[in-house]
Design a protein around this motif. Structure first.
Motif, PDB file in Angstrom:
ATOM      1  N   UNK A   1       0.928  -1.342   0.053  1.00 36.81           N
ATOM      2  CA  UNK A   1       0.025  -0.022  -0.122  1.00 36.81           C
ATOM      3  C   UNK A   1       0.779   1.432  -0.069  1.00 36.81           C
ATOM      4  N   UNK A   2       0.891   2.037  -1.098  1.00 31.89           N
ATOM      5  CA  UNK A   2       1.729   2.996  -1.568  1.00 31.89           C
ATOM      6  C   UNK A   2       0.870   4.509  -0.810  1.00 31.89           C
ATOM      7  N   UNK A   3       1.234   5.155  -0.272  1.00 34.65           N
ATOM      8  CA  UNK A   3       0.604   6.453  -0.063  1.00 34.65           C
ATOM      9  C   UNK A   3       1.434   7.634  -0.308  1.00 34.65           C
ATOM     10  N   UNK A   4       0.859   8.641  -1.208  1.00 39.30           N
ATOM     11  CA  UNK A   4       1.429   9.610  -1.875  1.00 39.30           C
ATOM     12  C   UNK A   4       0.769  11.155  -0.925  1.00 39.30           C
ATOM     13  N   UNK A   5       1.665  11.956  -0.498  1.00 40.65           N
ATOM     14  CA  UNK A   5       1.227  13.076   0.172  1.00 40.65           C
ATOM     15  C   UNK A   5       1.830  14.255  -0.558  1.00 40.65           C
ATOM     16  N   UNK A   6       2.097  15.465   0.711  1.00 40.93           N
ATOM     17  CA  UNK A   6       2.936  16.487   0.202  1.00 40.93           C
ATOM     18  C   UNK A   6       3.884  16.904   1.322  1.00 40.93           C
ATOM     19  N   UNK A   7       5.082  17.055   0.873  1.00 42.78           N
ATOM     20  CA  UNK A   7       6.338  17.341   1.553  1.00 42.78           C
ATOM     21  C   UNK A   7       6.241  18.666   2.132  1.00 42.78           C
ATOM     22  N   UNK A   8       6.793  19.092   3.030  1.00 45.54           N
ATOM     23  CA  UNK A   8       6.889  20.292   4.101  1.00 45.54           C
ATOM     24  C   UNK A   8       7.837  20.346   5.182  1.00 45.54           C
ATOM     25  N   UNK A   9       8.220  21.314   5.383  1.00 48.74           N
ATOM     26  CA  UNK A   9       9.096  21.517   6.683  1.00 48.74           C
ATOM     27  C   UNK A   9       8.385  21.193   8.064  1.00 48.74           C
ATOM     28  N   UNK A  10       8.821  20.186   8.645  1.00 47.41           N
ATOM     29  CA  UNK A  10       7.832  19.668   9.713  1.00 47.41           C
ATOM     30  C   UNK A  10       7.836  20.716  10.968  1.00 47.41           C
ATOM     31  N   UNK A  11       8.803  21.402  10.922  1.00 48.89           N
ATOM     32  CA  UNK A  11       8.822  22.548  12.037  1.00 48.89           C
ATOM     33  C   UNK A  11       8.488  23.919  11.600  1.00 48.89           C
ATOM     34  N   UNK A  12       8.798  24.529  10.283  1.00 47.52           N
ATOM     35  CA  UNK A  12       8.374  25.720   9.896  1.00 47.52           C
ATOM     36  C   UNK A  12       6.989  25.697   9.148  1.00 47.52           C
ATOM     37  N   UNK A  13       6.358  24.786   8.364  1.00 48.31           N
ATOM     38  CA  UNK A  13       5.268  24.980   7.981  1.00 48.31           C
ATOM     39  C   UNK A  13       4.734  23.417   7.912  1.00 48.31           C
ATOM     40  N   UNK A  14       4.406  23.010   9.056  1.00 46.95           N
ATOM     41  CA  UNK A  14       3.846  21.499   9.068  1.00 46.95           C
ATOM     42  C   UNK A  14       2.355  21.729   8.439  1.00 46.95           C
ATOM     43  N   UNK A  15       1.590  22.974   8.169  1.00 44.15           N
ATOM     44  CA  UNK A  15       0.272  22.762   8.017  1.00 44.15           C
ATOM     45  C   UNK A  15       0.137  22.822   6.627  1.00 44.15           C
TER      46      UNK A  15
END
Length: 459
Positions: A188-202
């Motif tokens: 099961x492959x999931x594809x999301x959106x990357x971001x800086x986990x501290x700077x802009x996790x939203x």
């Protein structure tokens, strides 16, 4: 004791068979890559007068070899694929030939050759007596990934047989009326959106969160399935660093159960859990279906007949050196104390008897089950390694490369060849086998678990 033309032919071909098994052991090849094993096996069969087809049903390392005419048409299901990472010398210590390389940790170098021996034995007796019957040897790739015979069956293999035999090395000499599980395998492959986990996790949509939520849901599912169901998984991809929201993650699942119906129902529910995890995390889901196999279905009449034959074939005589080798392996096994306490080592470190017919279910899987839902098929097991050897272990690799494995292999050939000739000699027995198997099938027909759109893997 049974001593027939067929069993004598196995003995007469012992050197050819053991040489082939040793070559395959010395050159281990993993699933769908069994190029040399296929070539060498086909050569032995050609030299013995079989009509041999390599690349059968579009599988480059599959073989179909035939001799004879008419019915009964008896198949022998050979295998030859090795396991990753189980390279091992013929040694009582864990000692790889090449670290990290594959090895015959399930003894498939013996498996295919035992079935070759049975085919040679049956052919010899048919030829000498002039009896009607057809011998069919199948070289079946990729049992270790549980899809080889399913791919073959999808393309029409096995359907023209009256019956079939398979063989596997074991700690004991036995046949079973228990059931081994069917299986579905999928990533099961999931594809999301990357971001800086501290700077802009939203701004991130974590694929790893989706994997973890799926796993939580799967673990809650365990409470609401029948007791024979097994669900297990590994995370294949989960991100690169804690401060980067993972945009890709994947998890590989096996679903097993004692019936194909339970496998399919549980897998259907698992897919819903994956879809729910994708909704919760606003990620995209891609399902890579890897394949599946049926549970085993051991034909009662044929299994009992084969057990009677096994009891009448002379068993291997173990030398002092072989016993010492096996005992040294036993003492290193994590199962040693439990097996010793159960009294299984009282007669020595290697099996010397034929066990009663087993009715115990097993929770491993084999694609022999697919063939057993097409024709009556018995899997014979004979002792080829020490009694306390763990499954898929370096200990099995070590024994498969030496005389312990070779002796058990030839014993298995004799049992299958003699049992096959029982079906030739007694048409009434053959009919009883078929009728009993039909009753066990209960009107069901085989439907390959691998969809047509999934291509056969190439080496």
């Amino acid at each position: 004791m049974i001593d027939t033309i067929a069993t004598k032919a196995v003995e007469q071909n012992a050197e050819i068979l053991t040489d082939l098994a040793k070559k395959i052991w010395e050159h281990p090849e993993t699933a769908f890559h069994e190029v040399k094993a296929c070539e060498w096996t086909a050569e032995v069969l050609k030299n013995a007068g079989f009509d041999v087809e390599i690349g059968y049903v579009g599988m480059p390392t599959a073989i179909r070899a035939t001799w004879g005419k008419g019915h009964p048409k008896i198949g022998f299901l050979g295998e030859y694929d090795a396991l990753p990472g189980l390279s091992q010398k013929v040694s009582t210590k864990k000692e790889p030939v090449v670290c990290g390389a594959p090895g015959q940790g399930c003894g498939h170098n013996l498996l295919g050759v035992s079935c070759v021996g049975a085919a040679l034995g049956m052919k010899a007796e048919l030829e000498a007596t002039g009896k009607e019957g057809t011998v069919v040897f199948y070289g079946c790739p990729a049992e270790e990934v549980l899809t080889g015979k399913a791919f073959m069956a999808r393309e029409g293999a096995f359907a023209d047989l009256d019956a079939a035999f398979s063989w596997h090395g074991s700690a004991k000499n036995m046949v079973s009326l228990g059931t081994m599980t069917g299986l579905n395998s999928a990533v099961f492959h999931f594809h999301g959106v990357t971001a800086h986990a501290g700077g802009d996790p939203q701004n991130g949509r974590s694929a790893l969160d989706a994997v973890e939520l799926m796993n939580v849901g799967a673990n809650y599912l365990r409470e609401h399935v029948t007791s024979d169901v097994r669900i297990h998984y590994v995370i294949k991809e989960g991100g690169t660093a804690p401060n980067i929201v993972p945009d890709n993650a994947s998890v590989w699942y096996y679903v097993r159960a004692l019936s194909r119906e339970a496998v399919e129902d549980t897998y259907r529910r698992l897919v819903k859990i994956a879809e729910g995890a994708a909704h919760m995390t606003e990620t995209e889901l891609e399902i890579e279906f890897m394949g599946g196999c049926y549970n085993t279905l051991n034909p009662v009449v044929m299994t009992n007949m084969t057990h009677e034959v096994m009891e009448q074939i002379e068993r291997p005589q173990w030398t002092d050196e072989e016993k010492a080798f096996a005992e040294a392996l036993n003492e290193q096994s994590p199962q040693y104390e439990a097996i010793k306490a159960a009294g299984e080592l009282e007669d020595g470190p290697l099996s010397t008897c034929v066990a009663p017919v087993s009715y115990e279910n097993g929770y491993g899987s084999t694609d022999v089950g697919d063939v057993q839902h097409i024709v009556p098929c018995v899997q014979v097991m004979s002792a080829t390694y020490n009694l306390a050897a763990p499954g898929h272990s370096w200990q099995i690799t070590a024994c498969a490369g030496m005389s312990i494995g070779m002796k058990g292999m030839l014993f298995g050939s004799k049992v299958m060849a003699a049992a096959a000739m029982k079906l030739v000699d007694d048409p009434k027995l053959m009919e009883e086998v078929k009728e009993g198997w039909k009753k066990q099938m209960k009107g069901r027909t085989y439907k390959c678990p691998i969809p047509k759109e999934i291509p056969i893997p190439q080496p």
